[in-house]
Write a protein that holds these residues in place. Structure first.
Motif, PDB file in Angstrom:
ATOM      1  N   GLY A 104       0.820  -1.216   0.000  1.00  0.00           N
ATOM      2  CA  GLY A 104       0.000   0.000   0.000  1.00  0.00           C
ATOM      3  C   GLY A 104       0.849   1.258   0.000  1.00  0.00           C
ATOM      4  N   VAL A 105       1.920   1.246   0.800  1.00  0.00           N
ATOM      5  CA  VAL A 105       2.853   2.384   0.843  1.00  0.00           C
ATOM      6  C   VAL A 105       3.512   2.577  -0.523  1.00  0.00           C
ATOM      7  CG1 VAL A 105       5.014   3.244   1.831  1.00  0.00           C
ATOM      8  CG2 VAL A 105       3.306   2.186   3.313  1.00  0.00           C
ATOM      9  N   ILE A 106       3.942   1.478  -1.143  1.00  0.00           N
ATOM     10  CA  ILE A 106       4.630   1.560  -2.428  1.00  0.00           C
ATOM     11  C   ILE A 106       3.720   2.138  -3.508  1.00  0.00           C
ATOM     12  CG2 ILE A 106       5.632   0.171  -4.291  1.00  0.00           C
ATOM     13  CD1 ILE A 106       6.754  -1.693  -2.121  1.00  0.00           C
ATOM     14  N   VAL A 107       2.506   1.611  -3.615  1.00  0.00           N
ATOM     15  CA  VAL A 107       1.592   2.062  -4.666  1.00  0.00           C
ATOM     16  C   VAL A 107       1.083   3.478  -4.385  1.00  0.00           C
ATOM     17  CG1 VAL A 107      -0.615   1.582  -5.805  1.00  0.00           C
ATOM     18  CG2 VAL A 107       0.911  -0.296  -5.210  1.00  0.00           C
ATOM     19  N   ALA A 108       0.931   3.823  -3.104  1.00  0.00           N
ATOM     20  CA  ALA A 108       0.419   5.150  -2.749  1.00  0.00           C
ATOM     21  C   ALA A 108       1.500   6.218  -2.745  1.00  0.00           C
ATOM     22  CB  ALA A 108      -0.251   5.100  -1.374  1.00  0.00           C
ATOM     23  N   PHE A 109       2.725   5.857  -3.075  1.00  0.00           N
ATOM     24  CA  PHE A 109       3.839   6.793  -2.974  1.00  0.00           C
ATOM     25  C   PHE A 109       3.601   8.112  -3.725  1.00  0.00           C
ATOM     26  CE2 PHE A 109       8.050   8.396  -4.234  1.00  0.00           C
ATOM     27  CZ  PHE A 109       8.627   8.548  -2.984  1.00  0.00           C
ATOM     28  N   PHE A 135       8.326  17.898  -9.699  1.00  0.00           N
ATOM     29  CA  PHE A 135       8.868  17.165  -8.554  1.00  0.00           C
ATOM     30  C   PHE A 135       8.172  15.818  -8.348  1.00  0.00           C
ATOM     31  CE2 PHE A 135       7.586  16.462  -4.053  1.00  0.00           C
ATOM     32  CZ  PHE A 135       8.733  15.811  -3.630  1.00  0.00           C
ATOM     33  N   ILE A 136       6.837  15.824  -8.312  1.00  0.00           N
ATOM     34  CA  ILE A 136       6.093  14.600  -8.034  1.00  0.00           C
ATOM     35  C   ILE A 136       6.321  13.567  -9.134  1.00  0.00           C
ATOM     36  CG2 ILE A 136       3.787  13.613  -7.730  1.00  0.00           C
ATOM     37  CD1 ILE A 136       2.920  16.255  -6.492  1.00  0.00           C
ATOM     38  N   LEU A 137       6.289  14.014 -10.386  1.00  0.00           N
ATOM     39  CA  LEU A 137       6.472  13.096 -11.509  1.00  0.00           C
ATOM     40  C   LEU A 137       7.860  12.460 -11.491  1.00  0.00           C
ATOM     41  CD1 LEU A 137       5.485  11.860 -14.164  1.00  0.00           C
ATOM     42  CD2 LEU A 137       6.338  13.905 -15.341  1.00  0.00           C
ATOM     43  N   ILE A 138       8.901  13.299 -11.344  1.00  0.00           N
ATOM     44  CA  ILE A 138      10.276  12.791 -11.366  1.00  0.00           C
ATOM     45  C   ILE A 138      10.535  11.860 -10.182  1.00  0.00           C
ATOM     46  CG2 ILE A 138      12.705  13.451 -11.169  1.00  0.00           C
ATOM     47  CD1 ILE A 138      11.966  16.029 -12.681  1.00  0.00           C
ATOM     48  N   ALA A 139      10.089  12.277  -8.980  1.00  0.00           N
ATOM     49  CA  ALA A 139      10.299  11.446  -7.792  1.00  0.00           C
ATOM     50  C   ALA A 139       9.561  10.116  -7.908  1.00  0.00           C
ATOM     51  CB  ALA A 139       9.840  12.202  -6.543  1.00  0.00           C
ATOM     52  N   SER A 140       8.353  10.144  -8.476  1.00  0.00           N
ATOM     53  CA  SER A 140       7.575   8.914  -8.630  1.00  0.00           C
ATOM     54  C   SER A 140       8.227   7.985  -9.648  1.00  0.00           C
ATOM     55  CB  SER A 140       6.147   9.241  -9.069  1.00  0.00           C
ATOM     56  OG  SER A 140       5.483  10.018  -8.090  1.00  0.00           O
ATOM     57  N   ILE A 141       8.718   8.558 -10.755  1.00  0.00           N
ATOM     58  CA  ILE A 141       9.381   7.738 -11.781  1.00  0.00           C
ATOM     59  C   ILE A 141      10.622   7.064 -11.198  1.00  0.00           C
ATOM     60  CG2 ILE A 141      10.718   7.845 -13.922  1.00  0.00           C
ATOM     61  CD1 ILE A 141       8.757   9.983 -14.904  1.00  0.00           C
ATOM     62  N   LEU A 142      11.440   7.828 -10.462  1.00  0.00           N
ATOM     63  CA  LEU A 142      12.634   7.260  -9.844  1.00  0.00           C
ATOM     64  C   LEU A 142      12.260   6.151  -8.860  1.00  0.00           C
ATOM     65  CD1 LEU A 142      14.766  10.465  -9.170  1.00  0.00           C
ATOM     66  CD2 LEU A 142      15.302   8.630 -10.780  1.00  0.00           C
ATOM     67  N   PHE A 143      11.211   6.386  -8.088  1.00  0.00           N
ATOM     68  CA  PHE A 143      10.777   5.405  -7.088  1.00  0.00           C
ATOM     69  C   PHE A 143      10.361   4.099  -7.755  1.00  0.00           C
ATOM     70  CE2 PHE A 143       7.641   3.416  -4.304  1.00  0.00           C
ATOM     71  CZ  PHE A 143       8.289   3.437  -3.090  1.00  0.00           C
ATOM     72  N   PHE A 144       9.543   4.187  -8.802  1.00  0.00           N
ATOM     73  CA  PHE A 144       9.051   2.966  -9.441  1.00  0.00           C
ATOM     74  C   PHE A 144      10.116   2.288 -10.303  1.00  0.00           C
ATOM     75  CE2 PHE A 144       4.872   4.945  -8.486  1.00  0.00           C
ATOM     76  CZ  PHE A 144       4.385   3.899  -7.696  1.00  0.00           C
ATOM     77  N   ILE A 145      11.096   3.060 -10.782  1.00  0.00           N
ATOM     78  CA  ILE A 145      12.260   2.419 -11.415  1.00  0.00           C
ATOM     79  C   ILE A 145      12.985   1.563 -10.376  1.00  0.00           C
ATOM     80  CG2 ILE A 145      14.555   2.837 -12.380  1.00  0.00           C
ATOM     81  CD1 ILE A 145      13.396   5.228 -13.856  1.00  0.00           C
ATOM     82  N   GLY A 146      13.090   2.096  -9.155  1.00  0.00           N
ATOM     83  CA  GLY A 146      13.687   1.332  -8.060  1.00  0.00           C
ATOM     84  C   GLY A 146      12.896   0.074  -7.741  1.00  0.00           C
ATOM     85  N   VAL A 147      11.552   0.172  -7.775  1.00  0.00           N
ATOM     86  CA  VAL A 147      10.700  -0.998  -7.535  1.00  0.00           C
ATOM     87  C   VAL A 147      10.957  -2.066  -8.596  1.00  0.00           C
ATOM     88  CG1 VAL A 147       8.325  -1.844  -7.504  1.00  0.00           C
ATOM     89  CG2 VAL A 147       8.881   0.295  -6.356  1.00  0.00           C
ATOM     90  N   LEU A 148      10.957  -1.659  -9.870  1.00  0.00           N
ATOM     91  CA  LEU A 148      11.177  -2.602 -10.964  1.00  0.00           C
ATOM     92  C   LEU A 148      12.578  -3.206 -10.898  1.00  0.00           C
ATOM     93  CD1 LEU A 148       9.499  -0.637 -13.906  1.00  0.00           C
ATOM     94  CD2 LEU A 148       8.593  -2.642 -12.711  1.00  0.00           C
ATOM     95  N   PHE A 149      13.570  -2.374 -10.598  1.00  0.00           N
ATOM     96  CA  PHE A 149      14.950  -2.846 -10.531  1.00  0.00           C
ATOM     97  C   PHE A 149      15.113  -3.877  -9.414  1.00  0.00           C
ATOM     98  CE2 PHE A 149      19.377  -2.428  -9.040  1.00  0.00           C
ATOM     99  CZ  PHE A 149      20.048  -2.738 -10.217  1.00  0.00           C
ATOM    100  N   SER A 150      14.536  -3.601  -8.260  1.00  0.00           N
ATOM    101  CA  SER A 150      14.666  -4.538  -7.145  1.00  0.00           C
ATOM    102  C   SER A 150      13.885  -5.825  -7.409  1.00  0.00           C
ATOM    103  CB  SER A 150      14.196  -3.888  -5.840  1.00  0.00           C
ATOM    104  OG  SER A 150      12.861  -3.433  -5.962  1.00  0.00           O
ATOM    105  N   PHE A 151      12.712  -5.703  -8.071  1.00  0.00           N
ATOM    106  CA  PHE A 151      11.873  -6.881  -8.303  1.00  0.00           C
ATOM    107  C   PHE A 151      12.447  -7.789  -9.383  1.00  0.00           C
ATOM    108  CE2 PHE A 151       8.274  -9.082 -10.350  1.00  0.00           C
ATOM    109  CZ  PHE A 151       7.731  -9.730  -9.248  1.00  0.00           C
ATOM    110  N   SER A 192      13.958   1.254  -3.608  1.00  0.00           N
ATOM    111  CA  SER A 192      13.156   2.321  -4.209  1.00  0.00           C
ATOM    112  C   SER A 192      13.417   3.664  -3.536  1.00  0.00           C
ATOM    113  CB  SER A 192      11.669   1.971  -4.112  1.00  0.00           C
ATOM    114  OG  SER A 192      11.407   0.725  -4.709  1.00  0.00           O
ATOM    115  N   ILE A 193      13.570   3.651  -2.219  1.00  0.00           N
ATOM    116  CA  ILE A 193      13.873   4.895  -1.493  1.00  0.00           C
ATOM    117  C   ILE A 193      15.259   5.402  -1.859  1.00  0.00           C
ATOM    118  CG2 ILE A 193      14.299   5.856   0.810  1.00  0.00           C
ATOM    119  CD1 ILE A 193      12.045   4.057   1.832  1.00  0.00           C
ATOM    120  N   LEU A 194      16.224   4.495  -2.013  1.00  0.00           N
ATOM    121  CA  LEU A 194      17.570   4.901  -2.398  1.00  0.00           C
ATOM    122  C   LEU A 194      17.594   5.560  -3.775  1.00  0.00           C
ATOM    123  CD1 LEU A 194      19.907   1.983  -1.226  1.00  0.00           C
ATOM    124  CD2 LEU A 194      19.725   4.282  -0.283  1.00  0.00           C
ATOM    125  N   PHE A 195      16.658   5.167  -4.641  1.00  0.00           N
ATOM    126  CA  PHE A 195      16.592   5.755  -5.976  1.00  0.00           C
ATOM    127  C   PHE A 195      16.105   7.200  -5.950  1.00  0.00           C
ATOM    128  CE2 PHE A 195      17.125   2.871  -9.749  1.00  0.00           C
ATOM    129  CZ  PHE A 195      17.808   1.879  -9.066  1.00  0.00           C
TER     130      PHE A 195
END
Length: 273
Positions: A104-109, A135-151, A192-195
Motif C-alpha cells: 500500500g505504501v509503495i503504490v500510494a507513494f 517534482f512529483i512526476l520525477i520522484a515517482s518515476i525514480l521510485f518505481f524504477i527502483g521498484v522494478l529494478f529490485s523486483f 526504491s527509497i535509495l533511488f
C-alpha cells in the motif's frame, strides 16, 4: 497579541499537517485492504514469483549465458522442494496484513508525495513552485524504477543465491514465510527509497546544505555509505550489494549535475535581482 497569533498560526500548520497525514494514511489503508482481499493472487504472482523456475529474469539470464556458450545454474533452477514454512498459528494472517500495508505504501507513494507537496507549496514563491512543478512526476518515476529494478534484478539474484547456498549436505534449508516475504518487501521498499537520491540532493542544494563541490569532494565517502546501505537492504552476498551500489552511484553522479544546475539557477536569479 502577536505571540498569540504566531501560536495560532503554528497550531494551524500542525492541524493542516495532521490532515495531510490522515489522508495519506487513508490512501495506504484503502490500498492495503485491496491487496489483502486479493492476497492469493498477490503472493502467487508477485511476492512468491521469484521461487518460480520460469521467472522472466531466470530465463533471460539463461539465454544470455547460452548465447556465449556458458553453462549456467539459471537454466536448471528448481524450487520444487523449497516449500516455505509457516511456523506460528497467526503467521499467514499477520504476514498478509503486513505485506499488504507495505505494498500500500509503495503504490500510494505518488499520492503521499502530492500530500507533502500540498503542505509545503504555500510556503514557496511562485517562481519556486513553477521550477519545482515536475517534482512529483520525477520522484515517482525514480521510485518505481527502483521498484522494478529490485523486483526484476536484485530479488531474483539474491533469492537464487540464498536458496542454493549450502555449507554442507548435512544442513537442510527450510525457510519461513516471514523470512522470504521480509526479504522481498525490504528490498522493494529500501532500493526504491535509495533511488530518490537525486531528488534529495536537489532539495539539500536548494536549502544550502550541500554544493556540487561538496559532493565531488566526498565522492569516495559516498561510495562507502552506499555500500553500507546496500549491505543493510540486501542479503549478505556481494553480488546483490554490487548490483544495488552501481545504479546508486550513477544516481549520485546525476545528483552532482542536478546540484550544479540548482546553484547556476540561484546565481542567475541573484544577478537579476
Amino acid at each position: 497579541m502577536a505571540e498569540q497569533q504566531k501560536e495560532m498560526s503554528f497550531l494551524g500548520h500542525l492541524e493542516e499537517l495532521r490532515w495531510h497525514m490522515v489522508r495519506s494514511a487513508a490512501a495506504i489503508f484503502i490500498l492495503a485492504i485491496v491487496f489483502f482481499a486479493f492476497a492469493e493472487q498477490v503472493y502467487d504472482h508477485f511476492l512468491l514469483a521469484h521461487i518460480q523456475p520460469d521467472f522472466i529474469t531466470y530465463r533471460i539470464f539463461c539465454d544470455f549465458f547460452n548465447f556465449f556458450g556458458v553453462d549456467s545454474d539459471f537454466c536448471t533452477i528448481n524450487f520444487a522442494d523449497k516449500k516455505l514454512q509457516s511456523i506460528k498459528v497467526t503467521s499467514q494472517l499477520m504476514n498478509s496484513i503486513w505485506s499488504s500495508l507495505i505494498l500500500g505504501v509503495i503504490v500510494a507513494f505518488p499520492y503521499i508525495l502530492w500530500e507533502i507537496w500540498r503542505f509545503i507549496s504555500p510556503g514557496l514563491t511562485e517562481n519556486e513552485i513553477k521550477r519545482s512543478r515536475g517534482f512529483i512526476l520525477i520522484a515517482s518515476i525514480l521510485f518505481f524504477i527502483g521498484v522494478l529494478f529490485s523486483f526484476y534484478v536484485i530479488a531474483p539474484v539474491s533469492i537464487h543465491f540464498l536458496y542454493n547456498y549450502q555449507i554442507t549436505d548435512s544442513i537442510q534449508n527450510s525457510f519461513t514465510l516471514e523470512s522470504h516475504i521480509g526479504l522481498v518487501t525490504n528490498m522493494l521498499l529500501g532500493v526504491s527509497i535509495l533511488f530518490e537520491l537525486p531528488v534529495l540532493i536537489y532539495f539539500l542544494t536548494k536549502i544550502g546544505l550541500i554544493t556540487p563541490e561538496f559532493l565531488k569532494r566526498y565522492r569516495k565517502h559516498a561510495l562507502v555509505v552506499v555500500l553500507i546501505l546496500a549491505a543493510i537492504i540486501t542479503p549478505p552476498d556481494v553480488a546483490s550489494q554490487v548490483i544495488v551500489a552501481i545504479p546508486i552511484l550513477f544516481l549520485y553522479e546525476i545528483g552532482i549535475k542536478v546540484s550544479k544546475r540548482v546553484i547556476k539557477n540561484q546565481e542567475k536569479n541573484a544577478n537579476k535581482s
